[in-house]
Write an enzyme that holds these catalytic residues in place. Sequence first.
Site, short mmCIF file in Angstrom:
data_model
loop_
_atom_site.label_atom_id
_atom_site.label_comp_id
_atom_site.label_asym_id
_atom_site.label_seq_id
_atom_site.Cartn_x
_atom_site.Cartn_y
_atom_site.Cartn_z
N CYS A 198 0.87 -1.23 0.27
CA CYS A 198 -0.06 -0.03 -0.04
C CYS A 198 0.82 1.15 0.04
O CYS A 198 2.15 1.25 0.16
CB CYS A 198 -0.89 -0.04 1.29
SG CYS A 198 -0.16 -0.06 2.64
N HIS A 217 3.09 -7.50 -8.31
CA HIS A 217 1.86 -7.71 -8.99
C HIS A 217 2.40 -8.73 -10.21
O HIS A 217 1.87 -8.83 -11.40
CB HIS A 217 1.53 -6.57 -9.85
CG HIS A 217 1.42 -5.09 -8.95
ND1 HIS A 217 1.01 -5.31 -7.36
CD2 HIS A 217 1.48 -4.02 -9.22
CE1 HIS A 217 0.93 -3.93 -7.15
NE2 HIS A 217 1.27 -3.30 -7.98
N ASP A 258 -2.97 -2.56 -2.53
CA ASP A 258 -2.46 -1.48 -3.40
C ASP A 258 -3.20 -0.09 -3.16
O ASP A 258 -2.98 0.78 -3.91
CB ASP A 258 -2.70 -2.00 -4.81
CG ASP A 258 -2.14 -1.05 -5.82
OD1 ASP A 258 -0.94 -0.39 -5.63
OD2 ASP A 258 -2.76 -0.74 -6.99
N ASN A 311 -3.42 6.29 -9.82
CA ASN A 311 -3.74 6.29 -11.05
C ASN A 311 -5.31 5.65 -11.51
O ASN A 311 -5.56 5.88 -12.62
CB ASN A 311 -2.74 6.02 -11.99
CG ASN A 311 -1.64 7.10 -12.35
OD1 ASN A 311 -2.14 8.22 -12.38
ND2 ASN A 311 -0.63 6.82 -12.47
O1 LIG Z 1 0.79 0.85 -6.88
C1 LIG Z 1 1.25 0.27 -7.72
O2 LIG Z 1 1.98 -0.74 -7.50
C2 LIG Z 1 1.38 0.56 -9.14
C3 LIG Z 1 1.17 1.92 -9.83
C4 LIG Z 1 1.98 3.13 -9.23
C5 LIG Z 1 3.26 3.07 -8.68
O3 LIG Z 1 3.88 2.12 -8.61
C6 LIG Z 1 3.89 4.14 -8.11
O4 LIG Z 1 3.46 5.40 -8.26
O5 LIG Z 1 5.07 4.00 -7.61
C7 LIG Z 1 0.99 1.87 -11.02
O6 LIG Z 1 0.82 0.79 -11.64
O7 LIG Z 1 0.47 2.96 -11.43
#
Ligand SMILES: O=C(O)/C=C(\CC(=O)C(=O)O)C(=O)O
Length: 294
Positions: A28, A176, A249, A254
């Site tokens: 998270c 993921h 998460d 986004n």
């Molecule tokens: O939350 C996640 O894991 C994935 C994200 C955002 C991210 O990784 C970040 O902003 O650092 C995504 O796919 O936009």
Amino acid sequence: MSDRIVSWHPNPSKPSFTPPPGAVDAHCHVFGPMDPFGFSPKAKYLPADAGPEMLFALRDHLGFEKNVIVQASCHGTDNAATLDAIAKAGNKARGVAVVDPDISEDELQALHQGGMRGIRFNFLKRLVDNAPKDKFLEVSKRLPASWHVVIYFEADILEELRPFMDAIPVPLVIDHMGRPDVRQGPDGADMKAFRRFLDSRDDIWFKPTCPDRLDAIKEGGQGDPWDAFAEAVAPLVEDYQDRVIWGTDWPHPNMQDEVPDDGHVVDMIPRIAPTEELQQKLLVTNPNRLYWSD
Ligand SMILES: O=C(O)/C=C(\CC(=O)C(=O)O)C(=O)O
């Protein structure tokens, strides 16, 4: 500011599934608050504030005891917001930092004192401008004891990243599952490639997470209740059950179009880990081993 993104559900439902005592939400983030924790000038998205109080309220609502807070790209390499959230959680949170690869040993030790237990390398072009593998490899060789490296990439660059990842001398945690196309099913090309990668070392961990991203309608998936995700991922969790950790998460960076209901996200757990033994490993034993071993 009207252009700040709200990517989380305003009123998540209570899940039907009750996590076991000691359960960890091990993926998270926090966003700010922007005052005093401003966002990076290089941020690819500008989120609304989602600070520690909101995160802890969600943790309690969903039935978790602890969090692993992963530094989100919108905060760049300034880990202050994540460290603040970890400090406010007492012993109930640990973190994963994003660092300038030139960081000193003293600064790494200070991050350890602040509750960090790993660093994250993000290879998603829509999130970061630059991912220098040589520098990442160098810093991964001088991390504090018991730290690991979290890597975020998409399935189409798994093979390209193999020499780099193979050379990292500490455990790897893959966000993921490296974003496989779950519509291919459990025996599809992406899952097969990911299994080959897992079989190459026994210290590669992964997060069977983000049904909302990997099975999104806008990506050609099925959307909530994410049946393709459940079907593709359950065999992977069964086969690699000592190397899986799980997280919501939240606040779903986004995810503006299909903001997931976190109660529904939690209800995916028994679909990918159907027995109490698997749930205990996924939510309690494994994340505690990685993040609370000292
Ligand atoms: O939350 C996640 O894991 C994935 C994200 C955002 C991210 O990784 C970040 O902003 O650092 C995504 O796919 O936009």
